[in-house]
Design a protein around this motif. Structure first.
Motif, PDB file in Angstrom:
ATOM      1  N   MET A 495       0.812  -1.248   0.016  1.00 47.47           N
ATOM      2  CA  MET A 495       0.020   0.076   0.037  1.00 47.47           C
ATOM      3  C   MET A 495       0.833   1.185   0.050  1.00 47.47           C
ATOM      4  O   MET A 495       1.911   1.355   0.688  1.00 47.47           O
ATOM      5  CB  MET A 495      -0.881   0.022   1.114  1.00 47.47           C
ATOM      6  N   CYS A 496       0.620   2.065  -0.981  1.00 41.65           N
ATOM      7  CA  CYS A 496       1.387   3.485  -0.821  1.00 41.65           C
ATOM      8  C   CYS A 496       0.279   4.663  -0.835  1.00 41.65           C
ATOM      9  O   CYS A 496      -0.715   4.489  -1.491  1.00 41.65           O
ATOM     10  CB  CYS A 496       2.042   3.586  -2.110  1.00 41.65           C
ATOM     11  N   VAL A 497       0.652   5.574   0.071  1.00 45.74           N
ATOM     12  CA  VAL A 497      -0.415   6.833   0.042  1.00 45.74           C
ATOM     13  C   VAL A 497       0.652   7.922  -0.328  1.00 45.74           C
ATOM     14  O   VAL A 497       1.726   7.893  -0.169  1.00 45.74           O
ATOM     15  CB  VAL A 497      -0.730   6.834   1.701  1.00 45.74           C
ATOM     16  N   TRP A 498       0.012   8.986  -0.862  1.00 48.82           N
ATOM     17  CA  TRP A 498       0.512   9.968  -1.450  1.00 48.82           C
ATOM     18  C   TRP A 498      -0.156  11.314  -1.234  1.00 48.82           C
ATOM     19  O   TRP A 498      -1.506  11.299  -0.999  1.00 48.82           O
ATOM     20  CB  TRP A 498       1.256  10.030  -2.822  1.00 48.82           C
ATOM     21  N   GLY A 499       0.421  12.542  -1.041  1.00 41.24           N
ATOM     22  CA  GLY A 499      -0.150  13.511  -0.984  1.00 41.24           C
ATOM     23  C   GLY A 499       0.469  14.703  -1.320  1.00 41.24           C
ATOM     24  O   GLY A 499       1.815  14.968  -1.247  1.00 41.24           O
ATOM     25  N   ASP A 500      -0.163  15.949  -1.992  1.00 39.30           N
ATOM     26  CA  ASP A 500       0.455  17.231  -2.227  1.00 39.30           C
ATOM     27  C   ASP A 500      -0.560  18.189  -1.834  1.00 39.30           C
ATOM     28  O   ASP A 500      -1.355  17.866  -1.400  1.00 39.30           O
ATOM     29  CB  ASP A 500       1.045  17.201  -3.610  1.00 39.30           C
ATOM     30  N   LYS A 501      -0.124  19.457  -2.498  1.00 36.85           N
ATOM     31  CA  LYS A 501      -1.351  20.581  -1.865  1.00 36.85           C
ATOM     32  C   LYS A 501      -2.656  20.515  -2.915  1.00 36.85           C
ATOM     33  O   LYS A 501      -3.355  21.385  -2.588  1.00 36.85           O
ATOM     34  CB  LYS A 501      -0.456  21.823  -2.117  1.00 36.85           C
ATOM     35  N   GLY A 502      -2.530  19.607  -3.762  1.00 35.62           N
ATOM     36  CA  GLY A 502      -3.868  19.577  -4.729  1.00 35.62           C
ATOM     37  C   GLY A 502      -4.634  18.238  -4.760  1.00 35.62           C
ATOM     38  O   GLY A 502      -5.599  18.206  -5.235  1.00 35.62           O
ATOM     39  N   SER A 503      -3.601  17.164  -4.071  1.00 29.74           N
ATOM     40  CA  SER A 503      -4.245  15.740  -4.285  1.00 29.74           C
ATOM     41  C   SER A 503      -4.058  14.933  -3.046  1.00 29.74           C
ATOM     42  O   SER A 503      -2.949  15.072  -2.501  1.00 29.74           O
ATOM     43  CB  SER A 503      -3.998  15.010  -5.511  1.00 29.74           C
ATOM     44  N   ILE A 504      -4.757  14.018  -2.798  1.00 27.66           N
ATOM     45  CA  ILE A 504      -4.486  12.789  -1.757  1.00 27.66           C
ATOM     46  C   ILE A 504      -4.920  11.519  -2.389  1.00 27.66           C
ATOM     47  O   ILE A 504      -5.777  11.716  -3.052  1.00 27.66           O
ATOM     48  CB  ILE A 504      -5.162  13.055  -0.391  1.00 27.66           C
ATOM     49  N   GLY A 505      -4.175  10.628  -2.459  1.00 29.53           N
ATOM     50  CA  GLY A 505      -4.265   9.221  -2.867  1.00 29.53           C
ATOM     51  C   GLY A 505      -3.890   8.046  -2.169  1.00 29.53           C
ATOM     52  O   GLY A 505      -2.989   8.348  -1.229  1.00 29.53           O
ATOM     53  N   MET A 506      -4.579   6.960  -2.507  1.00 32.74           N
ATOM     54  CA  MET A 506      -4.015   5.723  -1.986  1.00 32.74           C
ATOM     55  C   MET A 506      -4.183   4.462  -2.912  1.00 32.74           C
ATOM     56  O   MET A 506      -5.087   4.572  -3.699  1.00 32.74           O
ATOM     57  CB  MET A 506      -4.972   5.324  -0.446  1.00 32.74           C
ATOM     58  N   VAL A 507      -3.250   3.817  -3.057  1.00 29.58           N
ATOM     59  CA  VAL A 507      -3.427   2.673  -4.007  1.00 29.58           C
ATOM     60  C   VAL A 507      -2.692   1.252  -3.347  1.00 29.58           C
ATOM     61  O   VAL A 507      -1.830   1.383  -2.636  1.00 29.58           O
ATOM     62  CB  VAL A 507      -2.605   2.757  -5.425  1.00 29.58           C
ATOM     63  N   LEU A 508      -3.603   0.178  -3.170  1.00 24.89           N
ATOM     64  CA  LEU A 508      -3.407  -0.805  -2.522  1.00 24.89           C
ATOM     65  C   LEU A 508      -3.431  -2.155  -3.684  1.00 24.89           C
ATOM     66  O   LEU A 508      -4.423  -2.312  -4.357  1.00 24.89           O
ATOM     67  CB  LEU A 508      -4.452  -1.140  -1.635  1.00 24.89           C
ATOM     68  N   PHE A 509      -2.437  -2.977  -3.712  1.00 23.54           N
ATOM     69  CA  PHE A 509      -2.354  -4.114  -4.901  1.00 23.54           C
ATOM     70  C   PHE A 509      -1.477  -5.078  -4.369  1.00 23.54           C
ATOM     71  O   PHE A 509      -0.744  -5.062  -3.155  1.00 23.54           O
ATOM     72  CB  PHE A 509      -1.420  -3.442  -5.997  1.00 23.54           C
ATOM     73  N   THR A 510      -1.736  -6.190  -5.130  1.00 24.47           N
ATOM     74  CA  THR A 510      -0.946  -7.456  -4.668  1.00 24.47           C
ATOM     75  C   THR A 510       0.600  -7.321  -5.264  1.00 24.47           C
ATOM     76  O   THR A 510       0.687  -6.867  -6.231  1.00 24.47           O
ATOM     77  CB  THR A 510      -1.435  -8.763  -5.520  1.00 24.47           C
ATOM     78  N   ALA A 511       1.325  -7.616  -4.034  1.00 28.86           N
ATOM     79  CA  ALA A 511       2.792  -7.440  -4.496  1.00 28.86           C
ATOM     80  C   ALA A 511       3.821  -8.437  -3.895  1.00 28.86           C
ATOM     81  O   ALA A 511       4.042  -8.347  -2.501  1.00 28.86           O
ATOM     82  CB  ALA A 511       3.297  -6.021  -4.112  1.00 28.86           C
ATOM     83  N   ALA A 512       3.977  -9.369  -4.450  1.00 30.01           N
ATOM     84  CA  ALA A 512       4.813 -10.456  -3.994  1.00 30.01           C
ATOM     85  C   ALA A 512       6.350 -10.016  -4.043  1.00 30.01           C
ATOM     86  O   ALA A 512       7.287 -10.546  -3.100  1.00 30.01           O
ATOM     87  CB  ALA A 512       4.650 -11.870  -4.699  1.00 30.01           C
ATOM     88  N   ASP A 513       6.636  -9.350  -4.707  1.00 27.83           N
ATOM     89  CA  ASP A 513       8.062  -8.862  -5.020  1.00 27.83           C
ATOM     90  C   ASP A 513       8.284  -8.022  -3.888  1.00 27.83           C
ATOM     91  O   ASP A 513       7.611  -7.114  -3.487  1.00 27.83           O
ATOM     92  CB  ASP A 513       8.264  -7.933  -6.254  1.00 27.83           C
TER      93      ASP A 513
END
Length: 536
Positions: A495-513
């Motif tokens: 899971m990676c979360v990000w943010g800047d002064k105009g957006s906030i986001g999160m993406v969760l995905f399968t990652a065996a690596d």
């Protein structure tokens, strides 16, 4: 017959000599009395200067009781009351001034001192006293239009007080006098020598004593930097403010990684030299006060010896005068050659100019901060129905990851999961994507790092293996990633979360690596696919 004439002539000669001795004795006593009054006045002023006004008032009252009314003693007593900087003592000072002017209505010293008291009084608390100031100044202009007393009284409203108890005023007077002395002298040592001569000529003048001690300390070897701060302190403070302002503007605009604490630290570091200068000035004031106190003590000893000298017979008149001259030399009585230093203005033109420049700088920083708060990156959300061959399902009714974001900041949002079209209902989704846009100008990197945006993964969600601060996320946003094993299915996830002064986001995905670069690149690619800069 001749013997009788000779006897008469000798008798007449003896009478004349006796009369002369009486005249000399009477004149000597008057001189001694006047010298004693001068000495008392000087001692009272010295005691006030070193912060002992109560003792000064006692000396002045004793002299008035013993020797009768005298204008200079009334003035000294009134100033000893004014030195307390207290309403009751100001009232007492006014009574002394009035008593003195009743006896000496045209004394310019009393008129000027009373005018200063009236000018400095509060027009709201003491309207009557304040209104008497112009009347007293008008009287002074009539009887002494070119006097130093008139100039000092006229400047009382626009200059700072030299009251020893007012540390801010005393520090300003000290700095102003020393800076003026260094500016007018060819060398620092010449300024110190001139100030020392003035102080020697008027050893009971605290202001001259402070000037002598200050210039002597600053003229010493290795004090060039302190002299610069003293003479150009306003410019140095403005330059310090300018440096701090530039750092703040850079932090707001192009270098958000610079912490605000750096600007504050630079400001404090540049202000440290003033601490050393302040200590030096305070030490100079203390030495000057000790000098004046020693002069007052010596003056008191001389005053005690004067009555004994006056009790001598007329034949010792010459000896009395000589002894009196020796006493004056020992006490350091005022001698010609010491100038009367000009009043110190509350604000100089140079200070007005730099104050205006400082305000302009403050408005510039504030304007930049306000503009930065309005200028945030704008994005459009692209909500894909299918993504990378997977079917999308809307989660906003069931799952709202942006509940902590206020409605006033949020513009648009989406939350979707993506799984194979023929996947079983309980199968794990391949991607979970949540994105929102809005005015997040208060966003900081720390908000992403300390879970201010999204809740942390708990033991109920899964077992966290690692967490790290990632490289920049979509469109340069701050990003943080974690790897964990999902509790229900045992599926390895990232899971990676990000943010800047105009957006906030999160993406969760399968990652065996376990490769960080692969996880970060996947998150960036997903975020870029769902978030694009808005068209102008």
């Amino acid at each position: 017959m001749n013997d009788n004439k000779d006897h008469a002539r000798d008798t007449a000669r003896d009478d004349v000599r006796g009369d002369l001795r009486d005249d000399v004795r009477n004149g000597t006593r008057e001189d001694v009395r006047e010298d004693m009054r001068d000495d008392v006045r000087g001692r009272v002023d010295a005691l006030v200067a070193v912060g002992r006004p109560a003792e000064a008032r006692a000396v002045a009252r004793t002299a008035l009781a013993d020797d009768g009314p005298e204008a200079g003693l009334f003035l000294a007593l009134a100033r000893a009351h004014m030195a307390e900087d207290d309403d009751d003592h100001d009232d007492a000072a006014e009574r002394v001034f009035r008593e003195g002017l009743d006896a000496f209505p045209d004394d310019i010293g009393l008129l000027a001192g009373y005018a200063e008291l009236c000018t400095h009084s509060d027009s709201m608390d003491r309207p009557g006293r304040h209104a008497r100031g112009p009347v007293l100044l008008a009287r002074l202009r009539e009887i002494a239009p070119e006097s130093a007393e008139l100039k000092r009284a006229e400047a009382a409203g626009s200059s700072v007080s030299t009251n020893a108890r007012n540390s801010a005023s005393v520090n300003r007077v000290q700095s102003f006098d020393a800076a003026r002395a260094f500016a007018e002298a060819p060398t620092p040592q010449a300024a110190a020598d001139q100030a020392a001569q003035w102080a020697a000529a008027a050893p009971r003048d605290l202001r001259l004593a402070v000037l002598a001690e200050t210039t002597a300390a600053l003229a010493a070897t290795g004090r060039t930097w302190f002299r610069l701060l003293l003479c150009r302190g306003v410019e140095y403070r403005f330059a310090t403010g300018l440096v701090v302002a530039v750092l703040i503007v850079l932090r707001i605009t192009v270098l958000p990684a610079i912490p605000y604490g750096m600007a504050a630290g630079v400001g404090l570091l540049l202000g440290l030299p003033f601490l050393g200068l302040r200590r030096l000035l305070r030490a100079a004031r203390e030495r000057a006060a000790d000098r004046i106190a020693a002069s007052a003590s010596a003056s008191a000893s001389a005053s005690e010896a004067a009555p004994r000298a006056e009790a001598g017979d007329g034949a010792d008149a010459g000896g009395d005068a000589e002894a009196r001259g020796d006493d004056e030399a020992a006490v350091g009585g005022d001698r010609p050659g010491a100038p009367e230093l000009p009043p110190v203005p509350r604000v100089t033109r140079r200070e007005y100019a730099f104050a205006g420049a400082g305000l302009a700088l403050l408005f510039a920083v504030g304007g930049t901060a306000y503009a930065a708060s309005l200028e945030y990156p704008r994005y459009d959300i692209v909500a894909h129905d299918t993504f990378r061959g997977l079917q999308g399902f809307d989660l906003r009714e069931e799952f709202d990851p942006f509940r902590a974001v206020s409605d006033g900041e949020l513009n648009d949002s989406t939350a979707r999961v993506y799984a194979a079209a023929d996947a079983a209902p309980d199968a794990a989704a391949e991607y979970l994507v949540a994105v929102t846009t809005g005015d997040f100008h208060e966003m900081r990197e720390s908000f992403v790092d300390d879970d201010r945006i999204f809740p942390a993964v708990t033991d109920q969600d899964g077992v966290v293996h690692e967490s790290w601060q990632a490289e920049t996320g979509p469109h340069g946003a701050w990003m943080r990633c974690i790897r964990y094993t999902e509790a229900g299915t045992g599926t390895p996830r990232a899971m990676c979360v990000w943010g800047d002064k105009g957006s906030i986001g999160m993406v969760l995905f399968t990652a065996a690596d376990e490769n960080h670069d692969v996880v970060e690149e996947t998150a960036r690619s997903v975020g870029t696919a769902f978030l694009r800069p808005a068209a102008d």
